[in-house]
Design an enzyme around this catalytic site. Structure first.
Site, PDB file in Angstrom:
ATOM      1  N   ASP A  12       0.814  -1.232   0.000  1.00 14.55           N
ATOM      2  CA  ASP A  12       0.000   0.000   0.000  1.00 14.55           C
ATOM      3  C   ASP A  12       0.837   1.267   0.000  1.00 14.55           C
ATOM      4  O   ASP A  12       0.437   2.297   0.531  1.00 14.55           O
ATOM      5  CB  ASP A  12      -0.954   0.033   1.217  1.00 14.55           C
ATOM      6  CG  ASP A  12      -1.769  -1.236   1.316  1.00 14.55           C
ATOM      7  OD1 ASP A  12      -2.241  -1.692   0.268  1.00 14.55           O
ATOM      8  OD2 ASP A  12      -1.929  -1.762   2.427  1.00 14.55           O
ATOM      9  N   HIS A  40      -4.349  -2.295  -5.973  1.00  8.28           N
ATOM     10  CA  HIS A  40      -3.771  -0.972  -6.185  1.00  8.28           C
ATOM     11  C   HIS A  40      -4.929  -0.020  -6.434  1.00  8.28           C
ATOM     12  O   HIS A  40      -5.877  -0.379  -7.123  1.00  8.28           O
ATOM     13  CB  HIS A  40      -2.937  -0.938  -7.464  1.00  8.28           C
ATOM     14  CG  HIS A  40      -1.763  -1.832  -7.432  1.00  8.28           C
ATOM     15  ND1 HIS A  40      -0.746  -1.705  -6.531  1.00  8.28           N
ATOM     16  CD2 HIS A  40      -1.428  -2.869  -8.220  1.00  8.28           C
ATOM     17  CE1 HIS A  40       0.163  -2.613  -6.770  1.00  8.28           C
ATOM     18  NE2 HIS A  40      -0.229  -3.341  -7.784  1.00  8.28           N
ATOM     19  N   THR A  41      -4.828   1.177  -5.916  1.00 11.60           N
ATOM     20  CA  THR A  41      -5.851   2.169  -6.222  1.00 11.60           C
ATOM     21  C   THR A  41      -5.257   3.173  -7.188  1.00 11.60           C
ATOM     22  O   THR A  41      -4.159   3.667  -6.967  1.00 11.60           O
ATOM     23  CB  THR A  41      -6.291   2.897  -4.939  1.00 11.60           C
ATOM     24  OG1 THR A  41      -6.446   1.915  -3.935  1.00 11.60           O
ATOM     25  CG2 THR A  41      -7.586   3.636  -5.152  1.00 11.60           C
ATOM     26  N   PRO A 305      -9.758  -1.535   7.819  1.00 12.75           N
ATOM     27  CA  PRO A 305      -8.943  -0.382   8.221  1.00 12.75           C
ATOM     28  C   PRO A 305      -7.490  -0.812   8.361  1.00 12.75           C
ATOM     29  O   PRO A 305      -7.197  -1.879   8.904  1.00 12.75           O
ATOM     30  CB  PRO A 305      -9.518   0.029   9.580  1.00 12.75           C
ATOM     31  CG  PRO A 305     -10.444  -1.051  10.006  1.00 12.75           C
ATOM     32  CD  PRO A 305     -10.731  -1.941   8.833  1.00 12.75           C
TER      33      PRO A 305
HETATM   34  P1  GDP Z   1      -0.330   0.103  -3.780  1.00  3.59           P
HETATM   35  O1  GDP Z   1      -0.906  -1.223  -3.465  1.00  3.59           O
HETATM   36  O2  GDP Z   1       1.114   0.199  -3.409  1.00  3.59           O
HETATM   37  O3  GDP Z   1      -0.580   0.535  -5.174  1.00  3.59           O
HETATM   38  O4  GDP Z   1      -1.035   1.169  -2.838  1.00  3.59           O
HETATM   39  P2  GDP Z   1      -2.604   1.457  -2.633  1.00  3.59           P
HETATM   40  O5  GDP Z   1      -3.226   1.735  -3.924  1.00  3.59           O
HETATM   41  O6  GDP Z   1      -3.215   0.461  -1.770  1.00  3.59           O
HETATM   42  O7  GDP Z   1      -2.509   2.758  -1.693  1.00  3.59           O
HETATM   43  C1  GDP Z   1      -2.127   3.945  -2.104  1.00  3.59           C
HETATM   44  C2  GDP Z   1      -3.275   4.920  -1.871  1.00  3.59           C
HETATM   45  O8  GDP Z   1      -2.733   6.193  -1.805  1.00  3.59           O
HETATM   46  C3  GDP Z   1      -4.290   4.970  -2.985  1.00  3.59           C
HETATM   47  O9  GDP Z   1      -5.529   5.343  -2.480  1.00  3.59           O
HETATM   48  C4  GDP Z   1      -3.733   6.055  -3.905  1.00  3.59           C
HETATM   49  O10 GDP Z   1      -4.714   6.706  -4.696  1.00  3.59           O
HETATM   50  C5  GDP Z   1      -3.189   6.987  -2.906  1.00  3.59           C
HETATM   51  N1  GDP Z   1      -2.008   7.743  -3.295  1.00  3.59           N
HETATM   52  C6  GDP Z   1      -0.912   7.349  -4.023  1.00  3.59           C
HETATM   53  N2  GDP Z   1       0.005   8.333  -4.040  1.00  3.59           N
HETATM   54  C7  GDP Z   1      -0.512   9.348  -3.304  1.00  3.59           C
HETATM   55  C8  GDP Z   1      -0.024  10.625  -2.915  1.00  3.59           C
HETATM   56  O11 GDP Z   1       1.072  11.033  -3.236  1.00  3.59           O
HETATM   57  N3  GDP Z   1      -0.851  11.383  -2.124  1.00  3.59           N
HETATM   58  C9  GDP Z   1      -2.079  10.963  -1.725  1.00  3.59           C
HETATM   59  N4  GDP Z   1      -2.805  11.763  -0.955  1.00  3.59           N
HETATM   60  N5  GDP Z   1      -2.557   9.762  -2.054  1.00  3.59           N
HETATM   61  C10 GDP Z   1      -1.786   8.972  -2.832  1.00  3.59           C
END
Ligand code: GDP
Length: 426
Positions: A12, A40-41, A305
């Site tokens: 995440d 991933h989001t 959470p």
């Molecule tokens: P991954 O599994 O490593 O891709 O991570 P996730 O997608 O689970 O978590 C990253 C979260 O942080 C997602 O909701 C993204 O949209 C968000 N995100 C990524 N980079 C940034 C950032 O620089 N700032 C903010 N506020 N949110 C971010």
């Protein structure tokens, strides 16, 4: 050129966003490990998406998205995901699935649930996507490769053989309904229909692509600390989360991976059980969780959470080292703008001694965080495009962490969108 995008922490970290961004200049994006257990989001011009199986490059029409042999392939989930993006007007992506990828069987998901039920309070916090039973079967040599769908006689015979053992467990250990060979075979025939147009000899495809000078991105899931060998065993995932495994899980020569972009989050979060030294609780944690990520720190797949903590220099230095980091992408920094002061974990105290080396799990359980407090910047940094325009205390936070972890921070992400990125020329 091949580059990997991987996580330094517990997952995440924002790998999806960084991959989506780097994919602009990539021809091919490959998932090389893991399955639909984590997500991933991604936020881009089509909307907001939670991807579990598809690589984060699927939103561009110039990219080919590959499911490598190292992935735990859940075929119905893959196709549901393709539909979920095309329903939102994303053009149908070019997808290839390795003929050597193994499939998550319906019974893998059931075994995952039954085992969690059996362990009750002592469970590992599995996402119940069948990942641990899947990889257990792969290494016990009773897994099913995509290629096996194309020899129906042999497939039928193998199902009969494999379910004997499964049914003994179902009957005597779990007291659950038994698996039926016909039903399993019919399900696999459905899977075959879905996947057939995409099946490919991926390692041969990538070999040629490398020779043609294509840009290839390897996209990791989770992070270093969830690696079965180098992570917080046994609270880990079942496939390697390291860039090095990209060579195996995609089927390319290890020496071709020239750049390893390790994604590091500006604070910590973790899901599942296990030692988490810099963890915070109560209101402090609730506030960071609520403000974190893009709309709160809740699991992309499970909605659970996430556990929250301050930045951990010890874990991250190790996490970057074990990945073989060439570049650090430092993410979600904008979220910390509300804090007057920001604690950072700079050491672990274990049995009265302070160390900055990440220990094995037994010692880790005893570690207490040594915190140093840095001043906050109390500003919204979203929209800033140049490093020098960041508030001084924000730069100091980045530079302090860079020095502690010992790897160059070349990208700073200050928002969830593609364009929220500061490239730092070092
Ligand atoms: P991954 O599994 O490593 O891709 O991570 P996730 O997608 O689970 O978590 C990253 C979260 O942080 C997602 O909701 C993204 O949209 C968000 N995100 C990524 N980079 C940034 C950032 O620089 N700032 C903010 N506020 N949110 C971010």
């Amino acid at each position: 050129m091949v580059q990997a995008v991987v996580g330094a922490n517990w997952g995440d970290e924002g790998k999806g966003k960084i991959t989506d961004m780097l994919a602009e200049n990539a021809d091919i994006i490959v998932r090389f490990q893991g399955g639909a257990n984590a997500g991933h989001t991604i936020v881009n011009n089509y909307g907001k998406f939670a991807l579990h199986t598809l690589p984060s490059g699927v939103f561009y029409d110039h990219t080919t998205s590959i499911i490598g042999n190292g992935v735990a392939l859940n075929i119905p989930v893959l196709f549901k995901e393709i539909k979920s993006i095309t329903d939102k007007n994303v053009p149908m992506p070019k997808i290839l699935v390795s003929d050597r990828a193994q499939m998550v069987m319906p019974y893998h998901i059931l075994f995952d649930q039954y085992e969690e039920e059996r362990l009750a309070g002592k469970s590992f916090g599995s996402t119940k996507s069948g990942i641990a039973p899947f990889y257990s079967d792969k290494y016990a040599k009773i897994g099913f490769q995509v290629s096996e769908l194309f020899d129906e006689v042999a497939l039928r015979e193998k199902i009969e053989r494999v379910i004997v053992q499964k049914n003994i467990l179902l009957e005597h250990l779990y007291h659950k309904p038994l698996i039926d060979a016909d039903e399993t075979f019919n399900t696999l025939m459905e899977y075959k229909k879905m996947v057939e147009p995409y099946v490919c000899d991926v390692s041969a495809f990538l070999w040629n692509a490398i020779k043609e000078g294509k840009n290839i991105l390897l996209e990791g899931q989770l992070g270093s600390l969830k690696d079965p060998d180098h992570g917080i065993y046994p609270m880990v995932t079942s496939s390697s989360t390291l860039a090095a495994y990209g060579a195996i899980g995609a089927g390319i020569p290890p020496y071709e991976i020239k750049k390893i972009v390790t994604v590091v989050k500006a604070y910590s979060s973790a899901v599942g059980a296990g030692a988490f030294v810099s963890e915070i609780f109560g209101d402090e944690a609730d506030e960071l969780r609520r403000r974190g990520g893009d709309g709160g720190e809740f699991g992309a797949t499970t909605g659970r959470p996430r556990r929250m903590g301050w930045f951990d220099c010890v874990a991250t230095k190790y996490g970057c080292r074990i990945q073989g980091t060439t570049d650090v992408a430092f993410t979600v920094l904008d979220v910390l703008g509300y804090l007057d002061e920001i604690p950072v974990c700079v050491g672990y105290e274990i049995d009265g001694e302070v160390t900055t080396d990440f220990p094995t799990t037994t010692k880790l359980e005893k570690a207490k965080p040594v915190l140093k407090t840095l001043p906050g910047w109390k500003e919204d940094i979203r929209g800033i495009k140049e490093y020098d325009k960041l508030p001084e205390n924000c730069r100091k936070y980045i530079e302090f962490i860079e020095e502690q972890i010992g790897f160059p921070i070349t990208m700073v992400s200050n928002g969830p969108k593609r364009e929220d990125i500061i490239i730092r020329n070092k």
